[in-house]
Design an enzyme around this catalytic site. Structure first.
Site, mmCIF file in Angstrom:
data_model
loop_
_atom_site.group_PDB
_atom_site.id
_atom_site.type_symbol
_atom_site.label_atom_id
_atom_site.label_comp_id
_atom_site.label_asym_id
_atom_site.label_seq_id
_atom_site.Cartn_x
_atom_site.Cartn_y
_atom_site.Cartn_z
ATOM 1 N N ASP A 24 -1.379 6.475 6.466
ATOM 2 C CA ASP A 24 -2.475 5.613 6.026
ATOM 3 C C ASP A 24 -2.717 4.624 7.167
ATOM 4 O O ASP A 24 -1.904 3.735 7.407
ATOM 5 C CB ASP A 24 -2.066 4.884 4.741
ATOM 6 C CG ASP A 24 -3.119 3.866 4.273
ATOM 7 O OD1 ASP A 24 -4.125 3.668 4.977
ATOM 8 O OD2 ASP A 24 -2.907 3.280 3.188
ATOM 9 N N TRP A 48 0.828 -1.209 0.000
ATOM 10 C CA TRP A 48 0.000 0.000 0.000
ATOM 11 C C TRP A 48 0.857 1.251 0.000
ATOM 12 O O TRP A 48 0.553 2.229 -0.692
ATOM 13 C CB TRP A 48 -0.978 0.000 1.172
ATOM 14 C CG TRP A 48 -1.988 -1.101 1.065
ATOM 15 C CD1 TRP A 48 -2.168 -2.131 1.925
ATOM 16 C CD2 TRP A 48 -2.960 -1.280 0.015
ATOM 17 N NE1 TRP A 48 -3.186 -2.952 1.482
ATOM 18 C CE2 TRP A 48 -3.679 -2.456 0.322
ATOM 19 C CE3 TRP A 48 -3.278 -0.575 -1.147
ATOM 20 C CZ2 TRP A 48 -4.717 -2.935 -0.501
ATOM 21 C CZ3 TRP A 48 -4.305 -1.051 -1.961
ATOM 22 C CH2 TRP A 48 -5.011 -2.216 -1.634
ATOM 23 N N LYS A 69 -11.919 -1.891 7.132
ATOM 24 C CA LYS A 69 -11.083 -2.843 7.874
ATOM 25 C C LYS A 69 -11.523 -2.878 9.339
ATOM 26 O O LYS A 69 -11.950 -3.911 9.832
ATOM 27 C CB LYS A 69 -9.596 -2.454 7.789
ATOM 28 C CG LYS A 69 -8.998 -2.201 6.396
ATOM 29 C CD LYS A 69 -9.123 -3.319 5.444
ATOM 30 C CE LYS A 69 -8.538 -3.253 4.061
ATOM 31 N NZ LYS A 69 -7.658 -2.254 3.596
HETATM 32 C C1 LIG Z 1 -7.129 -1.862 2.221
HETATM 33 C C2 LIG Z 1 -6.061 -0.841 2.255
HETATM 34 C C3 LIG Z 1 -5.955 0.157 1.283
HETATM 35 C C4 LIG Z 1 -6.892 0.245 0.104
HETATM 36 O O1 LIG Z 1 -8.121 0.657 0.582
HETATM 37 P P1 LIG Z 1 -9.355 0.973 -0.382
HETATM 38 O O2 LIG Z 1 -10.341 1.493 0.607
HETATM 39 O O3 LIG Z 1 -9.746 -0.308 -1.016
HETATM 40 O O4 LIG Z 1 -8.918 1.990 -1.346
HETATM 41 C C5 LIG Z 1 -4.958 1.091 1.413
HETATM 42 N N1 LIG Z 1 -4.101 1.071 2.450
HETATM 43 C C6 LIG Z 1 -4.162 0.114 3.404
HETATM 44 C C7 LIG Z 1 -3.184 0.128 4.530
HETATM 45 C C8 LIG Z 1 -5.150 -0.863 3.334
HETATM 46 O O5 LIG Z 1 -5.221 -1.810 4.291
#
Ligand SMILES: *Cc1c(COP(=O)(O)O)cnc(C)c1O
Length: 361
Positions: free
Chosen positions: A173, A103, A197
Site C-alpha cells: 500500500d 492502515w 495523497k
Molecule cells: C489514506 C490511506 C488509506 C485510505 O485511503 P482511501 O483512499 O481513503 O481508502 C489507506 N492506506 C494508506 C497508507 C493511506 O494513507
C-alpha cells in the site's frame, strides 16, 4: 487570484498550482473538443488519449516494465484491502502482513475475512514508532503474498529497505508515498495507492500489478473487484473516474518535466531533512519515531502538552499554514509535505515554529 494557503493536509492534499491553473483554463473546452473532460464520453477519442498518455507517462516515471499492468480504479486504498485478498489469496490461502500502523492493521483485518492472515510483526506496542524488521524465515514459506504499508501516513514512518521475502511477492500500500522517491517496481508483486495523497484528486486508485499474478481471482470475486477484468478492458470495464485520471495525468507530465522521480526524491529529502533537523534542535518540539524510519512525507511532532498543540495548530492556521493537526486518533501535529508542497511552505512553517517556540518557552 484568490489566496492560496500552505496546506499540510495528509489527504486530500495540495496539488501543483500549475496543474490546477491549467486544468481550470481548460475546464470548459478541453483540447478543442468543445467540452470539459467532465462531460465527455470515456469512449471518445479525446478521453482515450488522456488515459493512454496518463498510463504511458506513469510507466515512464516509475520505469514500469511491460510485464506489469497499470490500472486506474475507484474505491480508494480501502477497497484494495479486500481486492488484494480476493485476487491473491488463491494458493495456500495464507497471507503474511507486517502491521506498521493503522492502515496495515485495517488491511490485515479485511483480508482475514477471506483467508488465513498472519500478522508476522507489529509495532503497535510502541504506538507504531518504527518499522518492524522481519527476517526471511519469519514469513510462512507457503504464504501467497506478504503485505506492507510503505509509508505510514498517520504515524509518520516509512520503509527504506524492503524485507527479504524470497519468492513470495510483496504487495505494498503506497498511498502516501507513491511518486515521492525513485523505487524499483520489479521488487514488488503489486503496488496500490489512493491518488489523493501524492498524485491527484480523490476518487482514483492506482494499481500496478505483475501480470502473472492476476487472472487467478477466487470464484466468488465480484466482477468489478477482479484485476484481470480491468486489465483486459484498459481500465474502462465501466466508466472510469475520468476527471481524476486527467488531473493525475497532468501531474505525471509535470513530474517528468521536472526531472522525474530522482529529482522529486532529492527535493523531498531536502524538505524533510530541514524540518526534522529543526525539530531535533528545538527544545519545544519532538518527533517520537525511530530516526532511520522517519517518513519523508508525513512529519509528526508534539510539544508534549495537548493544549499547547491545539494553540499551535490554531495560530499556524491564522498565518496560512493549515491542516497541521495530527490524525484524530493520535493528536499532536503532522505536516504532510508531499511532492506539491514547495520549499517555501516548509521554510514558512519552520519560521512559524521558531516564533511559536520563543513565545511559549
Ligand atoms: C489514506 C490511506 C488509506 C485510505 O485511503 P482511501 O483512499 O481513503 O481508502 C489507506 N492506506 C494508506 C497508507 C493511506 O494513507
Amino acid at each position: 487570484m484568490s489566496k492560496r494557503v500552505y496546506n499540510f493536509s495528509a489527504g486530500p492534499s495540495m496539488l501543483p498550482l500549475e496543474v490546477l491553473e491549467d486544468a481550470g483554463a481548460n475546464i470548459t473546452d478541453y483540447a478543442d473538443s468543445g467540452m470539459s473532460v467532465m462531460e465527455m464520453s470515456h469512449r471518445s477519442k479525446y478521453f482515450q488519449k488522456v488515459i493512454d498518455d496518463a498510463e504511458a507517462n506513469l510507466r515512464e516515471l516509475m520505469h514500469i516494465p511491460d510485464d506489469y499492468a497499470v490500472l486506474f480504479l475507484q474505491g480508494g486504498a480501502t477497497l484494495q484491502f479486500a481486492m488484494v485478498a480476493l485476487n491473491f489469496m488463491n494458493g495456500s490461502g495464507k497471507a503474511d502482513y507486517i502491521v506498521s500502523g493503522t492502515w496495515s492493521d485495517k488491511a490485515a483485518k479485511e483480508a482475514s475475512k477471506y483467508g488465513d492472515v498472519k500478522v508476522v510483526a507489529s509495532s503497535k506496542e510502541s504506538t507504531y514508532s518504527y518499522i518492524p524488521k522481519v527476517k526471511k524465515e519469519e514469513f510462512r514459506a507457503d504464504a501467497d503474498y506478504v503485505h506492507i504499508t510503505s509509508n505510514n501516513t498517520i504515524y509518520g514512518t516509512s520503509y527504506y529497505e524492503l524485507p527479504d521475502t524470497g519468492d513470495i511477492p510483496i504487495i505494498a500500500d503506497m498511498s502516501s508515498n507513491i511518486l515521492s522517491v525513485d523505487i524499483d517496481v520489479t521488487k514488488y508483486g503489486v503496488i496500490y495507492a489512493g491518488a489523493q495523497k501524492n498524485v491527484g484528486p480523490a476518487g482514483l486508485t492506482i494499481v500496478i500489478a505483475r501480470k502473472d499474478l492476476i487472472g487467478k481471482a477466487r470464484p466468488e470475486t465480484p466482477t468489478y473487484l477482479n484485476y484481470q477484468i480491468h486489465a483486459d478492458n484498459g481500465s474502462m470495464y465501466n466508466t472510469p473516474p475520468a476527471w481524476c485520471i486527467y488531473v493525475a495525468g497532468e501531474v505525471f507530465k509535470q513530474l517528468l518535466a521536472k526531472g522525474g522521480l530522482p529529482a522529486m526524491e532529492t527535493f523531498n529529502r531536502e524538505k524533510a531533512a530541514k524540518l526534522y533537523s529543526y525539530i531535533d534542535e528545538s527544545k519545544l518540539y519532538s518527533n517520537p519515531n525511530a530516526v532511520e524510519d522517519r517518513s519523508l512525507m508525513n512529519v509528526v511532532f508534539v510539544t508534549g502538552d495537548a493544549d499547547l498543540d491545539k494553540k499551535f495548530v490554531a495560530e499556524a492556521a491564522a498565518e496560512g499554514l493549515v491542516t497541521l493537526n495530527g490524525h484524530r486518533s493520535i493528536g499532536g501535529m503532522r505536516a504532510s509535505i508531499y511532492n506539491a508542497m514547495p520549499m517555501a511552505g516548509v521554510d514558512k512553517l519552520i519560521a512559524f515554529m521558531q516564533k511559536f517556540e520563543e513565545a511559549n518557552a
